[in-house]
Design a protein around this motif. Sequence first.
Motif, short mmCIF file in Angstrom:
data_model
loop_
_atom_site.label_atom_id
_atom_site.label_comp_id
_atom_site.label_asym_id
_atom_site.label_seq_id
_atom_site.Cartn_x
_atom_site.Cartn_y
_atom_site.Cartn_z
N ARG A 21 21.97 -45.86 -12.57
CA ARG A 21 22.79 -46.14 -13.74
C ARG A 21 22.99 -47.64 -13.87
O ARG A 21 22.50 -48.40 -13.05
CB ARG A 21 24.14 -45.41 -13.62
N PHE A 22 23.67 -48.09 -14.90
CA PHE A 22 23.88 -49.52 -15.10
C PHE A 22 25.37 -49.85 -15.09
O PHE A 22 26.21 -48.96 -15.22
CB PHE A 22 23.22 -50.02 -16.38
N ILE A 23 25.66 -51.13 -14.91
CA ILE A 23 27.04 -51.62 -14.92
C ILE A 23 27.12 -52.79 -15.90
O ILE A 23 26.10 -53.35 -16.30
CB ILE A 23 27.52 -52.06 -13.53
N TYR A 24 28.33 -53.13 -16.27
CA TYR A 24 28.57 -54.29 -17.12
C TYR A 24 29.33 -55.34 -16.31
O TYR A 24 30.27 -55.01 -15.60
CB TYR A 24 29.42 -53.92 -18.34
N LEU A 25 28.89 -56.58 -16.41
CA LEU A 25 29.60 -57.71 -15.83
C LEU A 25 29.85 -58.74 -16.91
O LEU A 25 29.05 -58.88 -17.83
CB LEU A 25 28.78 -58.34 -14.69
N VAL A 26 30.92 -59.48 -16.78
CA VAL A 26 31.25 -60.52 -17.75
C VAL A 26 30.79 -61.86 -17.19
O VAL A 26 31.15 -62.25 -16.07
CB VAL A 26 32.76 -60.56 -18.04
N GLY A 27 29.95 -62.56 -17.97
CA GLY A 27 29.47 -63.88 -17.57
C GLY A 27 30.59 -64.92 -17.65
O GLY A 27 31.37 -64.91 -18.61
N ARG A 28 30.66 -65.77 -16.67
CA ARG A 28 31.68 -66.83 -16.66
C ARG A 28 31.00 -68.16 -16.42
O ARG A 28 30.11 -68.27 -15.59
CB ARG A 28 32.69 -66.59 -15.53
N GLY A 29 31.40 -69.18 -17.16
CA GLY A 29 30.84 -70.52 -16.97
C GLY A 29 29.79 -70.84 -18.02
O GLY A 29 29.51 -70.07 -18.92
N SER A 30 29.20 -72.03 -17.87
CA SER A 30 28.24 -72.51 -18.86
C SER A 30 26.88 -72.88 -18.29
O SER A 30 26.04 -73.38 -19.00
CB SER A 30 28.83 -73.71 -19.59
N SER A 31 26.65 -72.61 -17.01
CA SER A 31 25.39 -73.04 -16.39
C SER A 31 24.17 -72.31 -16.94
O SER A 31 23.05 -72.81 -16.82
CB SER A 31 25.46 -72.87 -14.87
N MET A 32 24.34 -71.15 -17.55
CA MET A 32 23.21 -70.39 -18.10
C MET A 32 23.08 -70.57 -19.61
O MET A 32 22.24 -69.94 -20.24
CB MET A 32 23.39 -68.90 -17.79
N TYR A 33 23.92 -71.41 -20.21
CA TYR A 33 23.89 -71.64 -21.65
C TYR A 33 22.54 -72.22 -22.06
O TYR A 33 22.01 -73.05 -21.35
CB TYR A 33 25.02 -72.61 -22.04
N VAL A 36 23.03 -67.28 -21.58
CA VAL A 36 24.26 -66.52 -21.36
C VAL A 36 25.41 -67.46 -21.64
O VAL A 36 25.49 -68.54 -21.07
CB VAL A 36 24.35 -66.00 -19.90
N LYS A 37 26.27 -67.05 -22.54
CA LYS A 37 27.43 -67.87 -22.90
C LYS A 37 28.66 -67.37 -22.14
O LYS A 37 28.70 -66.23 -21.69
CB LYS A 37 27.67 -67.81 -24.40
N ASN A 38 29.66 -68.24 -22.00
CA ASN A 38 30.89 -67.89 -21.32
C ASN A 38 31.47 -66.62 -21.93
O ASN A 38 31.60 -66.51 -23.15
CB ASN A 38 31.88 -69.05 -21.42
N TYR A 39 31.76 -65.65 -21.11
CA TYR A 39 32.34 -64.35 -21.47
C TYR A 39 31.38 -63.40 -22.16
O TYR A 39 31.80 -62.37 -22.68
CB TYR A 39 33.63 -64.51 -22.30
N ASP A 40 30.07 -63.69 -22.17
CA ASP A 40 29.10 -62.69 -22.61
C ASP A 40 29.16 -61.50 -21.66
O ASP A 40 29.38 -61.65 -20.46
CB ASP A 40 27.67 -63.25 -22.59
N VAL A 41 28.93 -60.31 -22.20
CA VAL A 41 28.87 -59.11 -21.37
C VAL A 41 27.41 -58.87 -20.99
O VAL A 41 26.54 -58.79 -21.86
CB VAL A 41 29.45 -57.89 -22.12
N LEU A 42 27.15 -58.78 -19.69
CA LEU A 42 25.80 -58.56 -19.17
C LEU A 42 25.65 -57.10 -18.76
O LEU A 42 26.49 -56.55 -18.05
CB LEU A 42 25.54 -59.45 -17.96
N THR A 43 24.58 -56.46 -19.21
CA THR A 43 24.25 -55.12 -18.76
C THR A 43 23.31 -55.27 -17.57
O THR A 43 22.25 -55.88 -17.68
CB THR A 43 23.55 -54.32 -19.88
N VAL A 44 23.70 -54.71 -16.43
CA VAL A 44 22.95 -54.89 -15.18
C VAL A 44 22.38 -53.55 -14.76
O VAL A 44 23.08 -52.54 -14.74
CB VAL A 44 23.88 -55.44 -14.08
N GLU A 45 21.09 -53.56 -14.40
CA GLU A 45 20.44 -52.37 -13.88
C GLU A 45 19.59 -52.76 -12.69
O GLU A 45 19.23 -53.92 -12.53
CB GLU A 45 19.59 -51.69 -14.97
#
Length: 82
Positions: A21-33, A36-45
């Motif tokens: 199954r998958f999980i959701y994590l919230v991205g924090r910070g700006s290093s992946m901008y 991935v933006k700050n507070y983007d929701v990431l779907t992880v599998e």
Amino acid sequence: MDAKFENLMKDTYMETLEEGRFIYLVGRGSSMYPFVKNYDVLTVESVRDQLNIGDIIIVDMLSKDSTKFVAHRIVPKRQGNN
């Protein structure tokens, strides 16, 4: 956050992923901008196929003080670096 709670959450996340199954994590910070933006929701599998350049992976950063996941983007190896 309490370390015992963090460990329980990490165990729950890992079990969920192991079940396919998958999980959701919230991205924090700006290093992946801007990927991935700050507070983007990431779907992880779980990884089931080959990883490719441009893929974003979540790494379990184990430490004595806390458990956390860090997102990294796979980039090509630069010339001259071994």
